[in-house]
Design a protein around this motif. Structure first.
Motif, short mmCIF file in Angstrom:
data_model
loop_
_atom_site.label_atom_id
_atom_site.label_comp_id
_atom_site.label_asym_id
_atom_site.label_seq_id
_atom_site.Cartn_x
_atom_site.Cartn_y
_atom_site.Cartn_z
N GLU A 115 0.82 -1.21 0.00
CA GLU A 115 0.00 0.00 0.00
C GLU A 115 0.86 1.27 0.00
OE1 GLU A 115 -0.01 -1.53 4.35
OE2 GLU A 115 -0.08 -2.35 2.31
N LEU A 116 2.15 1.13 0.31
CA LEU A 116 3.04 2.28 0.31
C LEU A 116 3.53 2.64 -1.10
CD1 LEU A 116 5.24 1.78 3.50
CD2 LEU A 116 3.07 2.99 3.22
N ILE A 117 3.16 1.85 -2.08
CA ILE A 117 3.51 2.18 -3.46
C ILE A 117 2.92 3.53 -3.85
CG2 ILE A 117 3.17 1.54 -5.89
CD1 ILE A 117 3.27 -1.38 -5.02
N LEU A 118 1.67 3.78 -3.43
CA LEU A 118 0.99 5.02 -3.78
C LEU A 118 1.73 6.27 -3.32
CD1 LEU A 118 -1.39 6.64 -4.90
CD2 LEU A 118 -2.61 6.20 -2.74
N PRO A 119 2.09 6.41 -2.03
CA PRO A 119 2.81 7.63 -1.63
C PRO A 119 4.15 7.80 -2.32
CG PRO A 119 2.71 6.04 0.18
CD PRO A 119 1.76 5.57 -0.86
N ILE A 121 4.85 6.89 -5.41
CA ILE A 121 4.55 7.38 -6.75
C ILE A 121 4.18 8.86 -6.71
CG2 ILE A 121 2.88 7.22 -8.64
CD1 ILE A 121 2.80 4.23 -8.23
N VAL A 122 3.45 9.27 -5.69
CA VAL A 122 3.07 10.69 -5.54
C VAL A 122 4.32 11.56 -5.43
CG1 VAL A 122 1.98 12.37 -4.02
CG2 VAL A 122 0.81 10.23 -4.54
N VAL A 123 5.26 11.15 -4.60
CA VAL A 123 6.50 11.93 -4.40
C VAL A 123 7.30 12.01 -5.70
CG1 VAL A 123 8.72 12.00 -3.23
CG2 VAL A 123 6.65 11.48 -1.93
N ILE A 124 7.50 10.86 -6.33
CA ILE A 124 8.31 10.83 -7.55
C ILE A 124 7.68 11.67 -8.66
CG2 ILE A 124 9.15 9.32 -9.40
CD1 ILE A 124 9.43 7.11 -7.27
N THR A 125 6.37 11.65 -8.74
CA THR A 125 5.67 12.36 -9.81
C THR A 125 5.56 13.86 -9.54
OG1 THR A 125 4.33 10.38 -10.25
CG2 THR A 125 3.54 12.48 -11.15
N LEU A 126 5.24 14.24 -8.32
CA LEU A 126 4.90 15.63 -8.03
C LEU A 126 6.04 16.48 -7.48
CD1 LEU A 126 1.33 15.25 -6.48
CD2 LEU A 126 1.97 15.73 -8.85
N VAL A 155 -6.79 14.15 -3.23
CA VAL A 155 -7.03 12.87 -3.90
C VAL A 155 -6.21 11.76 -3.22
CG1 VAL A 155 -6.74 11.59 -6.06
CG2 VAL A 155 -7.56 13.96 -6.11
N TYR A 156 -4.97 12.07 -2.88
CA TYR A 156 -4.10 11.11 -2.21
C TYR A 156 -4.70 10.65 -0.87
CZ TYR A 156 -0.35 9.84 1.04
OH TYR A 156 0.42 9.23 2.00
N VAL A 157 -5.20 11.61 -0.08
CA VAL A 157 -5.80 11.28 1.21
C VAL A 157 -7.01 10.36 1.01
CG1 VAL A 157 -7.05 12.19 3.21
CG2 VAL A 157 -5.01 13.36 2.37
N GLY A 158 -7.83 10.67 0.00
CA GLY A 158 -8.99 9.84 -0.28
C GLY A 158 -8.62 8.42 -0.65
N LEU A 159 -7.57 8.29 -1.45
CA LEU A 159 -7.13 6.95 -1.85
C LEU A 159 -6.53 6.18 -0.68
CD1 LEU A 159 -5.46 7.79 -5.31
CD2 LEU A 159 -7.66 6.64 -4.91
N LEU A 257 7.63 8.26 7.24
CA LEU A 257 8.62 9.06 6.52
C LEU A 257 8.17 9.41 5.11
CD1 LEU A 257 11.87 7.22 7.70
CD2 LEU A 257 10.88 9.33 8.59
N ILE A 258 7.64 8.44 4.37
CA ILE A 258 7.21 8.74 3.01
C ILE A 258 5.96 9.62 3.03
CG2 ILE A 258 5.80 6.65 2.79
CD1 ILE A 258 7.80 8.53 0.05
#
Length: 327
Positions: A115-119, A121-126, A155-159, A257-258
Motif C-alpha cells: 500500500e506504500l507504493i501510492l505515496p 509514486i506521488v512523491v516521484i511524480t509531483l 485525492v491522495y488522502v482519499g485513496l 517518513l514517506i
C-alpha cells in the motif's frame, strides 16, 4: 557567536520537546477515531509531526520577512524531504541492526506493505514540479501548480483512506496526565497548548539563529537552512519511525517518513508558491535531484516488499555531494 549558538541550540531543544509532546497528544486523538495503521502512518502522522516545519515556515515569513526570512522558509520546505532521504533512512537501517541484535527484530531489512507504493509514486511524480516556477520564470504558473498540488493531496488522502490497515492499539500515556490529576481531557488540552507554544518559541529562535549564522559565515541562507532547520524539525517523525522500526513495525516506520515527503511534495510547496517569490538556488536543485533518486530506488524495493541497506547508502552519497556543493 555564543548568542547565535545558544539561539540555534535553544530553538532546536524547544522544537524537539514541543514536537514530542504534540505528537503524543495527537496520537491519543487519532486513537479515539479508530483509524488504521497505514492511514495513520502515511497521512495522520505526517500532518501532525510536520507542525514544527509549518511554524518555522510561517515564522520566517511573518516575523522576519525580507529576503533572508523567505529563503529560510523556502529552504525549510525543500530541505525536509532532503534530510529524510539522506540522513534519516540510514539511521533507520542502523536502528534495524540494533533491533536485530536486541532480538526485537527478525532481520536487517524492512518488510513493507504494498500500500506504500501510492505515496512513493506521488512523491516521484509531483516533487520535481517545485522546480518549474523557478526554471520557467513565469509568475502565473506558480498559482497553477499550487492549486494542482493541493488538489492532488486531497485525492491522495482519499485513496489512502481505503488502505487503512490494522488499528494501532498501543498508545503511550499522556505526558501531562498526572499534572491534570488523571483527567484525560484536561491533560490533553494542556499538553496541546504547551506543545504549540514551545514549537512557536523554538522555531522563532531557530530561524533567527540560521539567518545570523549564514550572514556571519557568508553562506547562502537557503543552502544552510536546507540542512539545519529540517534536521531539527524532522525529529518528531524520525523518532516515531525509529520506535516502530525497533518494534518490527516496518510498514508504519516507512509510512511515517514517506507520508511526510508526500506532504512536502504537495501542500507545503503549494503554500510556498503562493506566499513567496519562490526563487531557488543551485543547492535547492541538487537537493531535489537527490530526493528523486532515493525515492525511485525505494519504490523499486517497495514493489518487492523489502527495503535493503543500499537505499541508505544512496542517501549518504547524496548528502555528501550536497555538502561539497554548499562549501
Amino acid at each position: 557567536m555564543l548568542s547565535i549558538i545558544l539561539s540555534i541550540a535553544g530553538g532546536f531543544t524547544a522544537v524537539l520537546i514541543g514536537g514530542w509532546l504534540f505528537t503524543n497528544s495527537m496520537e491519543h486523538i487519532s486513537h479515539r477515531y479508530r483509524l488504521g495503521g497505514s492511514f495513520v502512518g502515511a497521512v495522520i502522522s505526517p500532518v501532525l509531526t510536520s507542525l514544527p516545519e509549518l511554524i518555522v515556515f510561517l515564522v520566517a515569513l511573518l516575523v522576519y520577512g525580507g529576503v533572508s526570512g523567505e529563503e529560510v522558509a523556502v529552504g525549510t520546505v525543500i530541505g525536509e524531504p532532503f534530510v529524510v532521504s539522506t540522513i534519516i533512512y540510514p539511521i533507520i537501517f542502523l536502528v534495524a541492526i540494533i533491533g536485530f541484535r536486541r532480538g526485537s527484530r527478525n532481520d536487517l531489512v524492512l518488510e513493507v506493505g504494498r500500500e506504500l507504493i501510492l505515496p512513493f509514486i506521488v512523491v516521484i511524480t509531483l516533487y520535481p514540479t517545485v522546480l518549474l516556477p523557478a526554471l520557467l520564470g513565469i509568475g502565473v504558473i506558480r498559482y497553477v501548480i499550487a492549486t494542482a498540488l493541493f488538489i492532488a493531496y486531497l485525492v491522495y488522502v482519499g485513496l489512502m483512506r481505503g488502505k487503512e490497515g490494522v488499528v494501532i492499539e498501543d498508545v503511550e500515556e499522556l505526558r501531562f496526565i498526572k499534572l491534570a490529576r488523571f483527567n484525560e481531557d484536561v491533560a490533553l488540552a494542556l499538553q496541546v497548548i504547551t506543545s504549540v507554544l514551545l514549537l512557536y518559541v523554538g522555531s522563532k529562535y531557530l530561524v533567527s539563529g540560521v539567518v545570523y549564522l549564514s550572514r556571519m559565515l557568508s553562506i547562502d541562507t537557503m543552502g544552510l537552512s536546507i540542512i539545519i532547520v529540517p534536521t531539527a524539525t524532522v525529529l518528531p517523525e524520525s523518532i516515531t519511525a525509529i520506535i516502530w522500526t525497533l518494534g518490527n513495525r516496518d510498514t508504519m516506520a516507512v509510512a511515517a517518513l514517506i507520508g511526510e515527503k508526500v506532504l512536502y511534495s504537495t501542500i507545503y510547496p503549494a503554500l510556498a508558491l503562493v506566499l513567496t517569490s519562490w526563487s531557488l538556488t543551485y543547492e535547492a536543485i541538487i537537493s531535489v535531484i537527490t530526493v528523486e533518486t532515493v525515492s525511485v530506488a525505494m519504490l523499486y524495493h517497495v514493489l518487492r516488499g523489502r527495503l535493503t541497506w543500499d537505499v541508505g547508502l544512496i542517501g549518504l552519497v547524496g548528502y555528501a555531494i550536497y555538502i561539497i556543493a554548499l562549501i
